[in-house]
Design a protein around this motif. Structure first.
Motif, PDB file in Angstrom:
ATOM      1  N   PHE A  23       0.829  -1.210   0.000  1.00  0.00           N
ATOM      2  CA  PHE A  23       0.000   0.000   0.000  1.00  0.00           C
ATOM      3  C   PHE A  23       0.864   1.261   0.000  1.00  0.00           C
ATOM      4  O   PHE A  23       0.559   2.234  -0.686  1.00  0.00           O
ATOM      5  CB  PHE A  23      -0.932   0.004   1.208  1.00  0.00           C
ATOM      6  N   ALA A  24       1.941   1.248   0.789  1.00  0.00           N
ATOM      7  CA  ALA A  24       2.813   2.429   0.856  1.00  0.00           C
ATOM      8  C   ALA A  24       3.456   2.710  -0.491  1.00  0.00           C
ATOM      9  O   ALA A  24       3.526   3.860  -0.938  1.00  0.00           O
ATOM     10  CB  ALA A  24       3.869   2.238   1.936  1.00  0.00           C
ATOM     11  N   LEU A  25       3.920   1.665  -1.171  1.00  0.00           N
ATOM     12  CA  LEU A  25       4.555   1.865  -2.470  1.00  0.00           C
ATOM     13  C   LEU A  25       3.535   2.271  -3.523  1.00  0.00           C
ATOM     14  O   LEU A  25       3.859   3.016  -4.450  1.00  0.00           O
ATOM     15  CB  LEU A  25       5.280   0.592  -2.906  1.00  0.00           C
ATOM     16  N   GLY A  26       2.294   1.799  -3.376  1.00  0.00           N
ATOM     17  CA  GLY A  26       1.256   2.247  -4.294  1.00  0.00           C
ATOM     18  C   GLY A  26       1.020   3.739  -4.181  1.00  0.00           C
ATOM     19  O   GLY A  26       0.809   4.426  -5.181  1.00  0.00           O
ATOM     20  N   ASP A  27       1.101   4.267  -2.962  1.00  0.00           N
ATOM     21  CA  ASP A  27       0.913   5.701  -2.753  1.00  0.00           C
ATOM     22  C   ASP A  27       2.151   6.505  -3.139  1.00  0.00           C
ATOM     23  O   ASP A  27       2.044   7.667  -3.536  1.00  0.00           O
ATOM     24  CB  ASP A  27       0.555   5.981  -1.296  1.00  0.00           C
ATOM     25  N   SER A  28       3.330   5.903  -2.990  1.00  0.00           N
ATOM     26  CA  SER A  28       4.562   6.637  -3.301  1.00  0.00           C
ATOM     27  C   SER A  28       4.845   6.656  -4.798  1.00  0.00           C
ATOM     28  O   SER A  28       5.612   7.490  -5.278  1.00  0.00           O
ATOM     29  CB  SER A  28       5.753   6.019  -2.569  1.00  0.00           C
ATOM     30  N   GLY A  29       4.254   5.721  -5.542  1.00  0.00           N
ATOM     31  CA  GLY A  29       4.479   5.658  -6.981  1.00  0.00           C
ATOM     32  C   GLY A  29       5.690   4.853  -7.390  1.00  0.00           C
ATOM     33  O   GLY A  29       6.053   4.841  -8.576  1.00  0.00           O
ATOM     34  N   ASP A  30       6.292   4.149  -6.456  1.00  0.00           N
ATOM     35  CA  ASP A  30       7.497   3.359  -6.782  1.00  0.00           C
ATOM     36  C   ASP A  30       7.079   1.980  -7.282  1.00  0.00           C
ATOM     37  O   ASP A  30       7.148   0.979  -6.569  1.00  0.00           O
ATOM     38  CB  ASP A  30       8.391   3.252  -5.548  1.00  0.00           C
ATOM     39  N   GLN A  31       6.668   1.925  -8.541  1.00  0.00           N
ATOM     40  CA  GLN A  31       6.159   0.689  -9.113  1.00  0.00           C
ATOM     41  C   GLN A  31       7.258  -0.317  -9.439  1.00  0.00           C
ATOM     42  O   GLN A  31       6.966  -1.490  -9.679  1.00  0.00           O
ATOM     43  CB  GLN A  31       5.373   1.002 -10.388  1.00  0.00           C
ATOM     44  N   ARG A  32       8.507   0.104  -9.432  1.00  0.00           N
ATOM     45  CA  ARG A  32       9.589  -0.794  -9.853  1.00  0.00           C
ATOM     46  C   ARG A  32      10.302  -1.457  -8.681  1.00  0.00           C
ATOM     47  O   ARG A  32      11.277  -2.165  -8.875  1.00  0.00           O
ATOM     48  CB  ARG A  32      10.585  -0.010 -10.717  1.00  0.00           C
ATOM     49  N   TRP A  33       9.793  -1.272  -7.490  1.00  0.00           N
ATOM     50  CA  TRP A  33      10.377  -1.940  -6.328  1.00  0.00           C
ATOM     51  C   TRP A  33       9.689  -3.299  -6.160  1.00  0.00           C
ATOM     52  O   TRP A  33       8.943  -3.554  -5.225  1.00  0.00           O
ATOM     53  CB  TRP A  33      10.192  -1.075  -5.078  1.00  0.00           C
ATOM     54  N   TYR A  34       9.973  -4.168  -7.116  1.00  0.00           N
ATOM     55  CA  TYR A  34       9.245  -5.430  -7.209  1.00  0.00           C
ATOM     56  C   TYR A  34       9.492  -6.337  -6.013  1.00  0.00           C
ATOM     57  O   TYR A  34       8.629  -7.143  -5.655  1.00  0.00           O
ATOM     58  CB  TYR A  34       9.620  -6.152  -8.506  1.00  0.00           C
ATOM     59  N   GLU A  35      10.625  -6.243  -5.404  1.00  0.00           N
ATOM     60  CA  GLU A  35      10.934  -7.105  -4.257  1.00  0.00           C
ATOM     61  C   GLU A  35       9.898  -6.931  -3.154  1.00  0.00           C
ATOM     62  O   GLU A  35       9.524  -7.900  -2.480  1.00  0.00           O
ATOM     63  CB  GLU A  35      12.332  -6.773  -3.742  1.00  0.00           C
ATOM     64  N   TRP A  36       9.444  -5.701  -2.950  1.00  0.00           N
ATOM     65  CA  TRP A  36       8.452  -5.423  -1.914  1.00  0.00           C
ATOM     66  C   TRP A  36       7.035  -5.432  -2.459  1.00  0.00           C
ATOM     67  O   TRP A  36       6.102  -5.766  -1.740  1.00  0.00           O
ATOM     68  CB  TRP A  36       8.743  -4.082  -1.238  1.00  0.00           C
ATOM     69  N   ARG A  37       6.866  -5.070  -3.724  1.00  0.00           N
ATOM     70  CA  ARG A  37       5.513  -5.052  -4.291  1.00  0.00           C
ATOM     71  C   ARG A  37       4.987  -6.454  -4.567  1.00  0.00           C
ATOM     72  O   ARG A  37       3.775  -6.684  -4.533  1.00  0.00           O
ATOM     73  CB  ARG A  37       5.498  -4.246  -5.596  1.00  0.00           C
TER      74      ARG A  37
END
Length: 697
Positions: free
Chosen positions: A494-508
């Motif tokens: 959820f945090a990465l969805g809000d931050s826009g960091d779509q390429r942090w696949y390890e956490w997404r």
């Protein structure tokens, strides 16, 4: 399985508290021996060392003891064991979560607590998750006791309907009514019955002449829109006698589903008649746009519509004509003025054109969309397809080529059409341990993590939600890092969805449950990446996810489905709580997935749709929308959630192929034509692809 409407994820309340982990150092320690020649200095050092060791042991043991005591106090409060609660309460004053016990105490005693004490506690803890709920409960208790001055002091900003009515009543009771009429009218003018707490306000409003015929008609319209026709009939008493028949006409039309709305040709042309006809035609259009269009043409010459009302009505009928695939859709869209053709209508015009193979109309509709909508990957993909179909291969190839650089459903489909490798450009999470630790030390995050350690999931998430509010992009990245560190994958997502960091696949796209998915997939001859992709779509990897429809756990299994599966497959089932355990949830979820695969010929597109909307809905759509191209079929689904859900599952499945370091299967190979038979067996070389990082230019 889950209902077709979008299901916001809620979370279960844990009713149990885990015992503190055994640990810490032993109370007995071996004291080091020192040569006698060191004398007193060494003996002093020895004493200091022992004291330090004792302090360290105490510090390590204290959290466990406090957590255990807090858990007992919290359970005592929940079960009404007031004596035990009061005994434990003073022993926890120094504990981080002590205010939560104060909250429980004040909530239970809210009718007895002194005004200053409650107001002071709420002011001191305004940023705690329990604050708004406690304040609403307290204000309602003040209203019940008619504590008017306290309400006037503390209730001005409340959004609770009962409290707001009590706030207005407090003004009336204390003769402070200047400027009060608009607030009372706002409370009255809603499409549902208001609570009994509002009765005194509404009596005053009527006596003050505040319920005008115009306001009454507004509320009648709101009531009909909210599906409350009996309330509308009641409200007719506030209209002049000459206007009350309009409410009865409306009620009769509503009872008949507006199938006889052509009777309105006998009505006088008035504003109320136009209101009823417009509302009725818009409702009728959803179920039978062809009949709605016929009635519209019958009545159009009878009513002198205002332009906005007329264009909105025609637009609504045209929209539902496209949704339902009516043959005359294009004619009806042509009747809509261009300035009334919003993006929603143009999107459905595009879908209708796709379904009928009208590729020039696809291009025209997409080109008429706003730039923001037209730039969406779905419309760029379908524009490229339309360009190919209308002979503009070079432009179509260029558009597909740029789209193929994106790691998503339409990007993967574009790469498949061009025979290109998939583009996935991962970035390593760039958050320092110091940033994560700094965030973890902030009060809201501290509370959230401590509540999570206690197993109090609902308050833990509430505190987290408040804590992340207002964080900038780097703060959200740090929050994702903290969640990943704590083994809380959904909060990182959820945090990465809000931050826009779509390429942090390890956490997404975490691999926390990959072994569990693989073992269950193997047992049922399923694709493990698909199980993970569906799990990621359903719950964002939240073990205790609970939807508004009652679906539970990682794969969002409903208790009803679990009971059916248990009976059919002989799986032991003890009740809904079992579905909050990861192992059991995935067992039931994959059993259901296997059943759907067998029912729908092994087609992942249909099975994903059935998992989301139910198998009966998919059967109906196959009958009503017999399209050969699975991508066009998905794009034409009438449920917006399922229309987005299937592409999301398939894209996530592709990314999990890559994350699991397996041969990456082309997304289109999981989208066979519906009459091509089951999908399975050994993959052909053409069905797999390389994954590279390509950039434009």
């Amino acid at each position: 399985m889950p209902a077709p409407q979008r299901r916001p994820i809620l979370y279960a309340v844990s009713a149990t508290f885990p015992s503190p982990a055994a640990g810490g150092r032993s109370a007995e320690r071996r004291i080091p021996q020192f040569p006698a020649r060191y004398g007193g200095k060494m003996r002093l050092a020895t004493v200091l060392f022992c004291l330090a060791a004792a302090v360290l042991a105490s510090a390590q043991e204290a959290p466990s003891a406090q957590r255990e005591a807090f858990g007992r106090a919290w359970q005592a409060a929940a079960s009404g064991q007031r004596s035990e609660f009061e005994t434990l309460l003073p022993t926890l004053q120094g504990y981080l979560l002590y205010p939560y016990l104060r909250y429980e105490d004040l909530r239970q005693r809210r009718a007895l607590v002194a005004e200053d004490e409650m107001a002071g506690f709420l002011a001191d803890h305004a940023d705690w998750a329990f604050s708004s709920g406690l304040k609403a409960s307290w204000l309602n208790s003040l209203a019940e006791r008619r504590r008017w001055e306290a309400l006037l002091t503390h209730a001005a900003d409340s959004r609770d309907t009962g409290v707001r009515c009590a706030y207005v009543e407090a003004h009336i009771a204390t003769a402070r009514t200047d400027g009060l009429l608009p607030l009372a009218q706002e409370l009255w003018n809603v499409g549902r019955s208001q609570p009994d707490a509002c009765d005194a306000v509404f009596r005053w409003l009527q006596q003050a002449g505040g319920i005008t015929p115009g306001l009454a008609w507004q509320r009648i319209q709101l009531s009909m829109k909210a599906g409350q026709p009996r309330l509308a009939l009641y409200l007719a008493r506030f209209l002049p006698a000459s206007e009350r028949p309009w409410v009865e006409r409306w009620h009769q039309q509503d009872r008949g589903g507006y199938r006889r709305l052509d009777q309105a040709a006998q009505w006088p042309d008035s504003g109320k008649g136009q209101d009823i006809v417009k509302f009725g035609l818009e409702r009728l259009a959803r179920s039978d746009p062809d009949h709605a269009w016929q009635v519209y043409q019958t009545l159009n010459g009878h009513f002198q519509w205002q332009r906005d009302a007329w264009s909105g009505l025609v637009r609504e009928i045209a929209l539902w004509s496209a949704v339902n695939g009516s043959a005359d859709t294009l004619e009806r869209i042509s009747a809509v003025p261009e300035d009334a053709r919003d993006d929603s209508l143009l999107e459905w015009m595009t879908r209708w054109a796709l379904a009928t193979g009208a590729w020039p109309e696809v291009l025209r509709a997409i080109d008429a969309m706003s730039p923001n909508t037209a730039s969406d990957s779905r419309w760029r993909y379908w524009k490229a397809r339309a360009l190919f179909e209308t002979g503009e291969q070079e432009r179509g190839r260029a558009l597909l080529g740029s789209l193929a650089l994106e790691a998503g459903y339409h990007g993967f489909l574009a790469a498949d059409l061009l025979g290109l490798p998939y583009t996935v450009c991962p970035e390593s999470p760039s958050v320092s341990p110091a940033e994560i630790e700094d965030l973890a030390s902030r009060a809201g995050f501290e509370r959230s993590l401590e509540l999570r350690a206690l197993g109090i999931a609902n308050w833990s998430r509430s505190e987290w939600t408040l804590a992340v509010r207002g964080l900038d992009s780097q703060g959200l990245r740090a929050a994702a890092g903290l969640a990943a560190r704590e083994g809380w994958p959904e909060m990182a997502i959820f945090a990465l969805g809000d931050s826009g960091d779509q390429r942090w696949y390890e956490w997404r796209f975490p691999l926390d449950f990959s072994a569990l998915a693989a073992s269950n997939a193997s047992a049922r001859n399923l694709d493990a990446a698909w199980v993970l992709g569906l799990m990621r779509s359903e719950s964002a990897m939240a073990v205790d996810a609970l939807s508004s429809a009652g679906a539970r756990g990682l794969m969002q299994v409903t208790p009803g489905t679990a009971r059916q599966l248990a009976k059919k497959h002989g799986i032991a089932y003890s009740g809904p709580d079992q579905l909050m355990r990861a192992d059991d949830n995935v067992l039931f979820g994959t059993a259901y997935l296997r059943d759907l695969l067998d029912r729908f010929g092994g087609n992942p597109v249909l099975v994903s749709g059935a998992y989301n909307a139910g198998p009966n809905a998919v059967d109906r759509w196959l009958k009503e929308r017999p399209l050969e191209d699975p991508a066009a079929w998905v794009e034409n689904l009438p449920y917006y959630e399922t229309r987005d859900y299937i592409p999301r599952v398939l894209a996530f499945t592709t990314l999990y192929d890559w994350r699991l370091q397996r041969p990456v299967r082309r997304l289109s190979s999981r989208m066979p034509a519906f009459d091509s038979g089951a999908v399975g067996g050994t993959m052909k070389a053409a069905e797999t692809t390389e994954v590279v990082c390509r950039v434009s230019g």
